[in-house]
Design an enzyme around this catalytic site. Structure first.
Site, PDB file in Angstrom:
ATOM      1  N   SER A 164       0.850  -1.170   0.000  1.00 51.54           N
ATOM      2  CA  SER A 164       0.000   0.000   0.000  1.00 51.54           C
ATOM      3  C   SER A 164       0.904   1.244   0.000  1.00 51.54           C
ATOM      4  O   SER A 164       1.882   1.283  -0.728  1.00 51.54           O
ATOM      5  CB  SER A 164      -0.945  -0.043   1.197  1.00 51.54           C
ATOM      6  OG  SER A 164      -2.029   0.817   1.012  1.00 51.54           O
ATOM      7  N   ASP A 428      -7.729  -4.833  -7.315  1.00 50.04           N
ATOM      8  CA  ASP A 428      -7.401  -3.686  -6.469  1.00 50.04           C
ATOM      9  C   ASP A 428      -7.441  -2.380  -7.255  1.00 50.04           C
ATOM     10  O   ASP A 428      -6.662  -2.192  -8.197  1.00 50.04           O
ATOM     11  CB  ASP A 428      -6.005  -3.898  -5.871  1.00 50.04           C
ATOM     12  CG  ASP A 428      -5.540  -2.731  -5.021  1.00 50.04           C
ATOM     13  OD1 ASP A 428      -6.400  -1.952  -4.551  1.00 50.04           O
ATOM     14  OD2 ASP A 428      -4.320  -2.612  -4.814  1.00 50.04           O
ATOM     15  N   HIS A 453      -5.987  -5.969  -2.916  1.00 49.10           N
ATOM     16  CA  HIS A 453      -4.956  -5.113  -2.341  1.00 49.10           C
ATOM     17  C   HIS A 453      -4.000  -5.905  -1.450  1.00 49.10           C
ATOM     18  O   HIS A 453      -4.411  -6.514  -0.462  1.00 49.10           O
ATOM     19  CB  HIS A 453      -5.647  -4.015  -1.520  1.00 49.10           C
ATOM     20  CG  HIS A 453      -4.806  -2.829  -1.228  1.00 49.10           C
ATOM     21  ND1 HIS A 453      -4.251  -2.045  -2.200  1.00 49.10           N
ATOM     22  CD2 HIS A 453      -4.430  -2.269  -0.049  1.00 49.10           C
ATOM     23  CE1 HIS A 453      -3.585  -1.041  -1.650  1.00 49.10           C
ATOM     24  NE2 HIS A 453      -3.672  -1.164  -0.340  1.00 49.10           N
TER      25      HIS A 453
END
Length: 487
Positions: A164, A428, A453
């Site tokens: 991330s 994602d 993700h």
């Protein structure tokens, strides 16, 4: 939140209104044998030599697999926009790799998140020390200090891992400090700073379509009906009841309208982003999948599309033990304007919102009637939040300047770097701001069809998708290759 947490980290709650959708979520670890938190004396301002102030930054160590060999690697898990978790020190793909390579493992918590609190409060004056550049310098200073503390040699090559926002940091750390970091695996990291991130919901739309085209059509019809109901107060009264709002909706309050519409869209966005993400968790909401919400949206027995849209909202309220949906803009702004450190180290909404207002943008907007979620939360809505939380100076001009600076410093999608593996999942939405293909053999990319993700970072399972298994094999391949390179 980039919904998030970052590499390691946990999910960041940014209030009911400011959902930034980033973040790696915490795995459930059935063990009490977790490493103890440790503390590192960190510089407050790395870019002002005359400022000698320091603070205590939290980190974790796992030396279980490390034999002290001068050729054993050192793995660094980068903390992001949430609290660091000791559970990541004993679980996850990187720990499986550490066992294979005999690595010494560190996790460093990001400044201003979790228990790593450099200043006495979160005033705007103090938040000037919160940015990606200071965070990267923290990591560099930490590496140098750990090299000395553990008597590590040149052969003990550092490998950075991040998912991330920390996936971005992992790539940027290798770019900015190549003499300290030998290679990086950057998972689900957005590299392009962008104010108006409309493509986020385009990927949400495509991902819902993998379950059913009728699902997408139903969501779109629901939002057309929603937008129509928002034109008069009788519609507001109907929406208050149908969506179990905590207070009556005043449709003349544009900010409340935008906040409500964004919150309802976020029901779908969160499910898409973390769809079947391979996490073992006790969180009941994590078990809800794209197929689950699409089954609701295509079930005509539940009524019109707007009724099904409300049922998705009701489902999430039930599983999260909420009696009603708190959507008011004023309350969200009040929460995010609090400058006092909370007793809870998981609170991170104000900090991450600040970073989006001055560095990244990343605002998932819906602007046009033709958009899947309608025209009700355009970019100006998010810019207004920056002003209302941090002051009049935090407007469009500052945001644009910050985004230009970020892209100039790091090179956005044109990042020139060596020995970085970029990993993204097709489900994602954040892959739209990342590198998903590469012709550079020294900076390859893996695009995993059907995964969400940071899915590649969670513990492996026998029933993982074949393409996810292959992605992890690719990661091991490049780790072996790069650890044998000395240039």
């Amino acid at each position: 939140m980039l919904r998030a947490v970052g590499i390691l980290l946990i999910i960041v709650a940014a209030g009911d209104c400011l959902k930034r959708r980033l973040g790696l979520r915490e795995p459930l670890v059935e063990t009490l044998n977790l490493p103890k938190e440790q503390w590192f004396n960190q510089k407050l301002d790395h870019y002002k030599p005359t400022d000698l102030r320091t603070w205590q930054q939290r980190y974790y160590v796992n030396d279980t697999f490390f034999n002290g060999s001068p050729n054993s690697p050192v793995f660094l898990m980068i903390g992001g926009e949430g609290e660091a978790s000791a559970k990541w020190m004993v679980a996850g793909a990187w720990i499986e790799y550490a066992q294979t390579f005999g690595a010494l493992c560190f996790q460093l918590e990001h400044r201003f998140y979790g228990k790593s609190r450099p200043t006495e409060d979160m005033s705007v004056e103090n938040l000037q020390f919160l940015n990606s550049e200071q965070a990267l310098a923290d990591l560099a200073n930490f590496i140098v200090s750990m090299n000395a503390a553990y008597n590590l040699q040149n052969g003990n090559k550092w490998i950075a891992f991040g998912g991330s926002y920390p996936g971005s940091l992992a790539a940027w750390l290798r770019y900015k400090y190549p003499h300290l970091v030998h290679a990086s695996i950057s998972s689900s990291g957005p590299l392009l700073a962008l104010a108006d991130f409309r493509d986020y919901f385009e990927v949400v739309k495509a991902s819902l379509g993998t379950s059913s085209i009728d699902c997408v059509s139903s969501v779109k019809m629901a939002n057309k009906h929603l937008t129509k109901l928002l034109t008069d107060q009788s519609g507001g009264e109907l929406l208050t009841k149908k969506f179990r709002l905590c207070s009556p909706l005043d449709v003349s309050n544009d900010n409340d309208v935008s906040n409500l519409a964004e919150s309802l869209a976020d029901n779908f966005a969160g499910i898409v982003q973390y769809n079947k993400d391979n996490r073992i968790t006790s969180d009941p909401a994590s078990k809800i999948t794209i197929d689950d919400v699409c089954n609701i949206m295509t079930n005509t027995k539940l009524g019109d599309p707007i009724d099904r849209y409300a049922e998705v909202n009701n489902l999430l309220l039930r599983v999260t033990n909420q009696t009603c949906l708190n959507y008011t803009y004023e309350e969200s702004i009040k929460d995010l304007s609090n400058t006092v450190w909370s007793n809870s180290s998981t609170e991170a909404g104000r900090q991450w919102t600040y970073q989006t207002c001055v560095e990244f943008g990343f605002y998932q907007t819906s602007t046009e009637e033709s958009d899947l979620f309608g025209p009700n939360f355009p970019l100006k809505f998010f810019i207004q939040q920056c002003r209302d939380i941090f002051g009049e100076g935090f407007g469009k001009e500052l945001l644009e300047e910050g985004i230009n600076r970020t892209n100039t410093i790091y090179g956005d999608l044109h990042l020139k770097v060596k020995r970085v593996l970029f990993v993204h999942g097709s489900i994602d939405p954040w892959h739209a701001l990342g590198i998903i293909s590469s012709q550079n053999p020294d900076a390859p990319a893996v695009f995993i069809k059907g995964t969400a993700h940071c899915a590649n970072m969670y513990p492996s399972k026998n029933d993982d998708l074949p393409q996810l298994k292959e992605a992890r094999k690719t990661e091991i391949h490049y780790l072996k290759l790069w650890l044998n390179q000395d240039d």
